[in-house]
Motif scaffolding. Structure first.
Motif, mmCIF file in Angstrom:
data_model
loop_
_atom_site.group_PDB
_atom_site.id
_atom_site.type_symbol
_atom_site.label_atom_id
_atom_site.label_comp_id
_atom_site.label_asym_id
_atom_site.label_seq_id
_atom_site.Cartn_x
_atom_site.Cartn_y
_atom_site.Cartn_z
ATOM 1 N N ILE A 156 -9.103 10.168 15.519
ATOM 2 C CA ILE A 156 -7.757 10.507 15.059
ATOM 3 C C ILE A 156 -7.045 9.237 14.605
ATOM 4 O O ILE A 156 -7.113 8.196 15.266
ATOM 5 N N ALA A 157 -6.353 9.341 13.476
ATOM 6 C CA ALA A 157 -5.487 8.267 12.985
ATOM 7 C C ALA A 157 -4.160 8.887 12.574
ATOM 8 O O ALA A 157 -4.115 10.001 12.057
ATOM 9 N N VAL A 158 -3.077 8.157 12.808
ATOM 10 C CA VAL A 158 -1.754 8.593 12.377
ATOM 11 C C VAL A 158 -1.126 7.447 11.585
ATOM 12 O O VAL A 158 -1.011 6.325 12.090
ATOM 13 N N VAL A 159 -0.745 7.738 10.356
ATOM 14 C CA VAL A 159 -0.062 6.780 9.490
ATOM 15 C C VAL A 159 1.398 7.196 9.396
ATOM 16 O O VAL A 159 1.700 8.357 9.111
ATOM 17 N N ALA B 252 0.841 -1.190 0.000
ATOM 18 C CA ALA B 252 0.000 0.000 0.000
ATOM 19 C C ALA B 252 0.878 1.242 0.000
ATOM 20 O O ALA B 252 2.040 1.200 0.404
ATOM 21 N N ASN B 253 0.285 2.342 -0.442
ATOM 22 C CA ASN B 253 0.972 3.625 -0.352
ATOM 23 C C ASN B 253 0.266 4.474 0.711
ATOM 24 O O ASN B 253 -0.708 4.039 1.321
ATOM 25 N N VAL B 254 0.736 5.674 0.928
ATOM 26 C CA VAL B 254 0.177 6.501 1.998
ATOM 27 C C VAL B 254 -1.284 6.850 1.728
ATOM 28 O O VAL B 254 -2.087 6.933 2.660
ATOM 29 N N ASP B 255 -1.661 7.024 0.466
ATOM 30 C CA ASP B 255 -3.068 7.301 0.159
ATOM 31 C C ASP B 255 -3.947 6.117 0.537
ATOM 32 O O ASP B 255 -5.024 6.292 1.103
ATOM 33 N N ASP B 256 -3.497 4.893 0.207
ATOM 34 C CA ASP B 256 -4.243 3.690 0.586
ATOM 35 C C ASP B 256 -4.368 3.581 2.096
ATOM 36 O O ASP B 256 -5.442 3.264 2.619
ATOM 37 N N PHE C 186 11.291 -1.145 4.157
ATOM 38 C CA PHE C 186 10.176 -0.274 4.517
ATOM 39 C C PHE C 186 9.495 -0.774 5.786
ATOM 40 O O PHE C 186 9.525 -1.957 6.106
ATOM 41 N N ILE C 187 8.891 0.184 6.491
ATOM 42 C CA ILE C 187 8.147 -0.093 7.715
ATOM 43 C C ILE C 187 6.924 0.822 7.703
ATOM 44 O O ILE C 187 7.024 1.994 7.332
ATOM 45 N N SER C 188 5.777 0.283 8.095
ATOM 46 C CA SER C 188 4.589 1.116 8.194
ATOM 47 C C SER C 188 3.944 0.921 9.563
ATOM 48 O O SER C 188 4.113 -0.125 10.195
ATOM 49 N N ASN C 189 3.234 1.940 9.983
ATOM 50 C CA ASN C 189 2.584 1.895 11.281
ATOM 51 C C ASN C 189 1.295 2.695 11.206
ATOM 52 O O ASN C 189 1.246 3.765 10.622
ATOM 53 N N LEU C 190 0.241 2.135 11.783
ATOM 54 C CA LEU C 190 -1.043 2.812 11.858
ATOM 55 C C LEU C 190 -1.468 2.836 13.319
ATOM 56 O O LEU C 190 -1.501 1.786 13.971
ATOM 57 N N ILE C 191 -1.746 4.020 13.833
ATOM 58 C CA ILE C 191 -2.233 4.182 15.207
ATOM 59 C C ILE C 191 -3.595 4.855 15.121
ATOM 60 O O ILE C 191 -3.760 5.864 14.436
ATOM 61 N N LEU C 192 -4.554 4.288 15.837
ATOM 62 C CA LEU C 192 -5.900 4.832 15.858
ATOM 63 C C LEU C 192 -6.302 5.216 17.277
ATOM 64 O O LEU C 192 -6.018 4.477 18.218
ATOM 65 N N ASN D 16 -4.229 5.952 4.329
ATOM 66 C CA ASN D 16 -5.137 6.984 4.842
ATOM 67 C C ASN D 16 -6.597 6.596 4.622
ATOM 68 O O ASN D 16 -7.439 6.803 5.497
ATOM 69 N N LYS D 17 -6.907 6.026 3.470
ATOM 70 C CA LYS D 17 -8.273 5.565 3.211
ATOM 71 C C LYS D 17 -8.662 4.445 4.172
ATOM 72 O O LYS D 17 -9.789 4.417 4.678
ATOM 73 N N TRP D 18 -7.752 3.515 4.411
ATOM 74 C CA TRP D 18 -8.003 2.420 5.355
ATOM 75 C C TRP D 18 -8.255 2.999 6.750
ATOM 76 O O TRP D 18 -9.198 2.595 7.439
ATOM 77 N N ALA D 19 -7.442 3.962 7.162
ATOM 78 C CA ALA D 19 -7.613 4.587 8.478
ATOM 79 C C ALA D 19 -8.972 5.282 8.570
ATOM 80 O O ALA D 19 -9.672 5.155 9.587
ATOM 81 N N LEU D 20 -9.369 6.004 7.524
ATOM 82 C CA LEU D 20 -10.675 6.668 7.526
ATOM 83 C C LEU D 20 -11.814 5.657 7.618
ATOM 84 O O LEU D 20 -12.782 5.869 8.349
ATOM 85 N N ALA D 21 -11.689 4.560 6.889
ATOM 86 C CA ALA D 21 -12.725 3.519 6.961
ATOM 87 C C ALA D 21 -12.818 2.950 8.364
ATOM 88 O O ALA D 21 -13.927 2.735 8.886
ATOM 89 N N LEU D 22 -11.686 2.716 9.008
ATOM 90 C CA LEU D 22 -11.695 2.192 10.368
ATOM 91 C C LEU D 22 -12.333 3.186 11.333
ATOM 92 O O LEU D 22 -13.122 2.803 12.201
ATOM 93 N N LEU D 23 -11.994 4.461 11.189
ATOM 94 C CA LEU D 23 -12.573 5.481 12.064
ATOM 95 C C LEU D 23 -14.071 5.660 11.808
ATOM 96 O O LEU D 23 -14.796 6.088 12.701
ATOM 97 N N ASN D 24 -14.520 5.325 10.598
ATOM 98 C CA ASN D 24 -15.933 5.456 10.238
ATOM 99 C C ASN D 24 -16.693 4.150 10.438
ATOM 100 O O ASN D 24 -17.724 3.930 9.786
ATOM 101 N N GLY D 25 -16.216 3.301 11.309
ATOM 102 C CA GLY D 25 -16.935 2.068 11.632
ATOM 103 C C GLY D 25 -16.975 1.051 10.519
ATOM 104 O O GLY D 25 -17.858 0.195 10.482
ATOM 105 N N GLY D 26 -16.011 1.123 9.589
ATOM 106 C CA GLY D 26 -15.918 0.146 8.515
ATOM 107 C C GLY D 26 -16.486 0.614 7.189
ATOM 108 O O GLY D 26 -16.648 -0.184 6.267
ATOM 109 N N ALA D 27 -16.791 1.898 7.066
ATOM 110 C CA ALA D 27 -17.333 2.430 5.814
ATOM 111 C C ALA D 27 -16.430 3.539 5.283
ATOM 112 O O ALA D 27 -15.837 4.292 6.048
ATOM 113 N N LEU D 28 -16.331 3.607 3.959
ATOM 114 C CA LEU D 28 -15.555 4.661 3.311
ATOM 115 C C LEU D 28 -16.366 5.204 2.143
ATOM 116 O O LEU D 28 -16.807 4.439 1.280
ATOM 117 N N ASP D 29 -16.560 6.503 2.132
ATOM 118 C CA ASP D 29 -17.321 7.166 1.061
ATOM 119 C C ASP D 29 -18.687 6.518 0.867
ATOM 120 O O ASP D 29 -19.144 6.306 -0.261
#
Length: 148
Positions: free
Chosen positions: A106-109, A22-26, A94-100, A28-41
Motif C-alpha cells: 500500500i502507498a498513499v500520496v 512532480a505531479n500526482v501521476d509521477d 505546495f506540500i507533498s507526502n508519500l507513505i509506504l 504514483n509511479k514512484w510509489a509503485l516502483a518502490l512497492l515493486n522493489g525498484g522496478a516499474l513496468d
C-alpha cells in the motif's frame, strides 16, 4: 493582495533539497516502483538492495510519537506489525507526502496546495491526512500523530 516571499527566487542552493518537481501521476509511479522493489513496468530504476539500505535505520531520533528512526531521507516506523515509511517535502505553495506500507503493498500520496511559513506546523497536515488514509486502509485505529 500579492505577498512577496523572500524565499524566492530559487537558486542552485535549493536544488538538492527541493529541486524535484512532480505531479500526482509521477508520484504514483514512484510509489509503485518502490512497492515493486525498484522496478516499474518491467524496467529496473533502483536496485532492491538500495531500498533495503535507504529503509534501514541510519539514526535514532528523539521525536516521540509514532517513529523513532530515520533512514536515508525516510522517517521509519512500525505499528502493530506494519512497517511504515514516510517522506514529506514542500515549499511555500505546495506540500507533498508519500507513505509506504511495503509489506502490505500500500502507498498513499498526498499533495496539498498550501501557503506556509518555514517554521510552522502546516507541512504536517499533508502527512496527517495521508497517515489517516493509510491507517484506514490497514484497518488500524488512528489517534493522530502529526498536527494538533
Amino acid at each position: 493582495e500579492v505577498e512577496v516571499w523572500e524565499f524566492f527566487p530559487f537558486n542552485m542552493q535549493h536544488s538538492p533539497s527541493n529541486g524535484l518537481i512532480a505531479n500526482v501521476d509521477d508520484m504514483n509511479k514512484w510509489a509503485l516502483a518502490l512497492l515493486n522493489g525498484g522496478a516499474l513496468d518491467g524496467v529496473r530504476i533502483l536496485e532492491s538492495e538500495s531500498l533495503d539500505e535507504i529503509w534501514s535505520p541510519q539514526a535514532t531520533m528523539n521525536w516521540g510519537g509514532l517513529f523513532q528512526d530515520y533512514g536515508m531521507g525516510w522517517m521509519l516506523a512500525e505499528d502493530k506489525g506494519h512497517p511504515l515509511f514516510w517522506h514529506v517535502g514542500g515549499n511555500p505553495g505546495f506540500i507533498s507526502n508519500l507513505i509506504l506500507a511495503p509489506d502490505d503493498d500500500i502507498a498513499v500520496v498526498t499533495m496539498v496546495n498550501s501557503f506556509r511559513e518555514m517554521d510552522d506546523d502546516e507541512p504536517w497536515y499533508a502527512t496527517e491526512i495521508g497517515t489517516a488514509v493509510m491507517y484506514e486502509l490497514l484497518g488500524l485505529d488512528y489517534d493522530g500523530y502529526w498536527a494538533d
